[in-house]
Motif scaffolding. Structure first.
Motif, PDB file in Angstrom:
ATOM      1  N   ALA A 174       0.894  -1.158   0.000  1.00 52.34           N
ATOM      2  CA  ALA A 174       0.000   0.000   0.000  1.00 52.34           C
ATOM      3  C   ALA A 174       0.931   1.207   0.000  1.00 52.34           C
ATOM      4  N   VAL A 175       1.072   1.857  -1.162  1.00 53.58           N
ATOM      5  CA  VAL A 175       2.134   2.849  -1.337  1.00 53.58           C
ATOM      6  C   VAL A 175       1.647   4.045  -2.153  1.00 53.58           C
ATOM      7  N   VAL A 176       2.401   5.137  -2.039  1.00 53.86           N
ATOM      8  CA  VAL A 176       2.312   6.226  -3.001  1.00 53.86           C
ATOM      9  C   VAL A 176       3.674   6.318  -3.683  1.00 53.86           C
ATOM     10  N   PHE A 177       3.689   6.763  -4.945  1.00 52.55           N
ATOM     11  CA  PHE A 177       4.972   6.873  -5.636  1.00 52.55           C
ATOM     12  C   PHE A 177       4.922   7.970  -6.686  1.00 52.55           C
ATOM     13  N   VAL A 178       6.111   8.466  -7.015  1.00 53.80           N
ATOM     14  CA  VAL A 178       6.279   9.411  -8.117  1.00 53.80           C
ATOM     15  C   VAL A 178       7.286   8.818  -9.086  1.00 53.80           C
ATOM     16  N   ASN A 179       7.097   9.066 -10.360  1.00 56.96           N
ATOM     17  CA  ASN A 179       8.062   8.637 -11.369  1.00 56.96           C
ATOM     18  C   ASN A 179       8.006   9.604 -12.548  1.00 56.96           C
ATOM     19  N   GLY A 180       8.851   9.355 -13.523  1.00 55.69           N
ATOM     20  CA  GLY A 180       8.853  10.197 -14.714  1.00 55.69           C
ATOM     21  C   GLY A 180       9.840  11.349 -14.673  1.00 55.69           C
ATOM     22  N   GLU A 181      10.536  11.537 -13.539  1.00 54.62           N
ATOM     23  CA  GLU A 181      11.550  12.583 -13.399  1.00 54.62           C
ATOM     24  C   GLU A 181      12.847  11.948 -12.922  1.00 54.62           C
ATOM     25  N   GLN A 182      13.871  12.790 -12.734  1.00 53.37           N
ATOM     26  CA  GLN A 182      15.123  12.350 -12.124  1.00 53.37           C
ATOM     27  C   GLN A 182      15.097  12.775 -10.660  1.00 53.37           C
ATOM     28  N   TYR A 183      15.253  11.789  -9.754  1.00 54.80           N
ATOM     29  CA  TYR A 183      15.156  12.054  -8.313  1.00 54.80           C
ATOM     30  C   TYR A 183      16.502  11.785  -7.646  1.00 54.80           C
ATOM     31  N   TYR A 184      16.869  12.700  -6.742  1.00 58.62           N
ATOM     32  CA  TYR A 184      18.165  12.614  -6.081  1.00 58.62           C
ATOM     33  C   TYR A 184      18.021  12.412  -4.576  1.00 58.62           C
TER      34      TYR A 184
END
Length: 420
Positions: A174-184
């Motif tokens: 059960a999660v939230v997530f972000v993608n599609g960018e470069q994360y540091y």
């Protein structure tokens, strides 16, 4: 008549005696065969067991480093104060002979409410601490390794290759997530509970994931949070943990905590893998674990901060392939293993063991979710995705306000009338 009867009787008698002799011979053969089989088994099994015990002893010798002080925790853990330069990380060929790095460049921090001062570990309640120049390491025992059934399994989260849209290998999220960018990097405050784990080979965890590569055979991850894992630790305490996997989607590389050469610890106050105290209670006080993972612009390594400014250590950048430059996804939330050992869905709980809809003081939460950009700035999340693999078993509800920023409640009881 008489002679005929006498002949028949003697014939039957001789045949019966012959049958008894034959049966006796067969029994003797079977007995000898059984003895030989038993001798073969007893000569084979101890050899196999001895080899396994030797492997375990060699592993323990490699992982349990010489210490300058021993501390006994109230929960039964033994904490060894190991000189920093002797920690397991420096067995790695690319780190051998080196020393921990200088402090990294910190990301710019946005204003937020924190509760990290409440975080503590049971071993530190002994009133003792490790001297400067050493780090606290939870001693690994033979019993710990035997619970995992093999040295290869111990300290590793072995999975089949997984996809983001599935709960591969019995792992449910059960999660939230972000993608599609470069994360540091990423940051959040994680509510700490002690969920019930119903099977010795299941776990329940709440963590931050930094992910790169595909959800196939080349996945890289860096993970940190808290977990309850009877197999790994032998009890049901929530424990602060780290994990990483390199290039192969949990197949062979990487490990929990300091159980292989990888993570370099720089802090003498935190024992990775040690029990957290206090914990949150239903309708009672709530406690947070503040975590931040980010890529140091100076050296490129991935650093871990606990609470408000307490640096724990770093993952050297050379451990990774895709994560060598940046993460392509950041994920926050809970995960359990559903082994279905009783024939139905597991009763292992996620978070507090209560569904997200119950809200504060009842459901577990993450708050102040942020990511680190290319310029080492902490930013709020945008284009957030919410995912619950099995919402009838564990669910999630996301929100936003001026105090907690981006937050979510999550978790559940596992098996219930809607989750058989």
């Amino acid at each position: 008549m008489a002679s005929s009867s006498s002949f028949s009787s003697s014939t039957v008698t001789s045949k019966f005696i012959g049958f008894l002799l034959l049966l006796s011979s067969l029994q003797l053969d079977l007995s000898l065969g059984s003895d030989l089989h038993y001798k073969n088994q007893t000569s084979f099994r101890p050899k196999k067991e001895i080899q396994n015990l030797r492997r375990i002893e060699e592993y323990l010798k490699r992982i349990n480093k010489p210490s300058i002080k021993t501390i006994h925790s109230p929960d039964g853990d033994v904490i060894e104060c190991v000189p920093s330069h002797l920690q397991p990380a420096f067995d790695h060929p690319q780190l051998r002979g080196q020393k921990p790095l200088d402090l990294p460049e910190m990301p710019s921090i946005a204003n937020e409410t924190t509760n990290e001062e409440s975080f503590n570990q049971l071993w530190s309640q002994s009133g003792e601490c490790c001297p400067i120049g050493s780090i606290p390491i939870r001693r690994t025992t033979k019993t710990d390794v035997l619970r995992a059934r093999s040295v290869r399994r111990f300290g590793r989260r072995l999975k089949k290759p997984i996809r983001r849209d599935s709960s591969g290998g019995g792992h449910e999220h059960a999660v939230v997530f972000v993608n599609g960018e470069q994360y540091y990097g990423a940051k959040a405050s994680i509510n700490v509970w002690a969920p019930r784990v119903t099977d010795a080979y299941e776990f329940s965890l709440s963590q931050i994931w930094l992910i790169s590569g595909s959800f196939g055979h080349d996945l890289n991850t860096i993970e940190a949070g808290w977990q309850v894992s009877p197999e790994l630790y032998g009890d049901n305490y929530p424990r602060f943990f780290t994990y990483w996997t390199q290039t192969d989607a949990y197949q062979a590389t990487g490990c929990y905590n300091l159980l292989c050469s990888g993570f370099v610890q720089t802090n003498n106050k935190i024992a990775i893998g040690a029990a957290i105290s206090p914990r949150s209670s239903y309708n009672g006080r709530q406690f947070d674990l503040g975590l931040m993972i980010w890529k140091d612009p100076k050296h490129g390594h991935w650093w871990l901060e606990l609470g408000n400014g307490l640096l724990v250590g770093y993952w050297p950048v050379f451990l990774f392939s895709h994560l060598r430059s940046h993460a392509s996804m950041v994920q926050f939330g809970g995960e359990v293993v559903n082994s279905r050992s009783s024939g139905g869905h597991t009763g292992t709980q996620m978070g507090s063991g209560h569904f997200a809809d119950e809200g504060f003081e009842k459901a577990a939460y993450f708050r102040n979710l942020q990511v680190v950009d290319w310029d080492n700035n902490l930013l709020p999340l945008s284009n957030l995705h919410v995912l619950a693999d099995h919402p009838a078993c564990y669910n999630i509800r996301q929100g936003k306000n001026n105090v907690w920023g981006t937050y979510f409640y999550y978790g559940g009881p596992g098996r219930n009338p809607r989750c058989p």
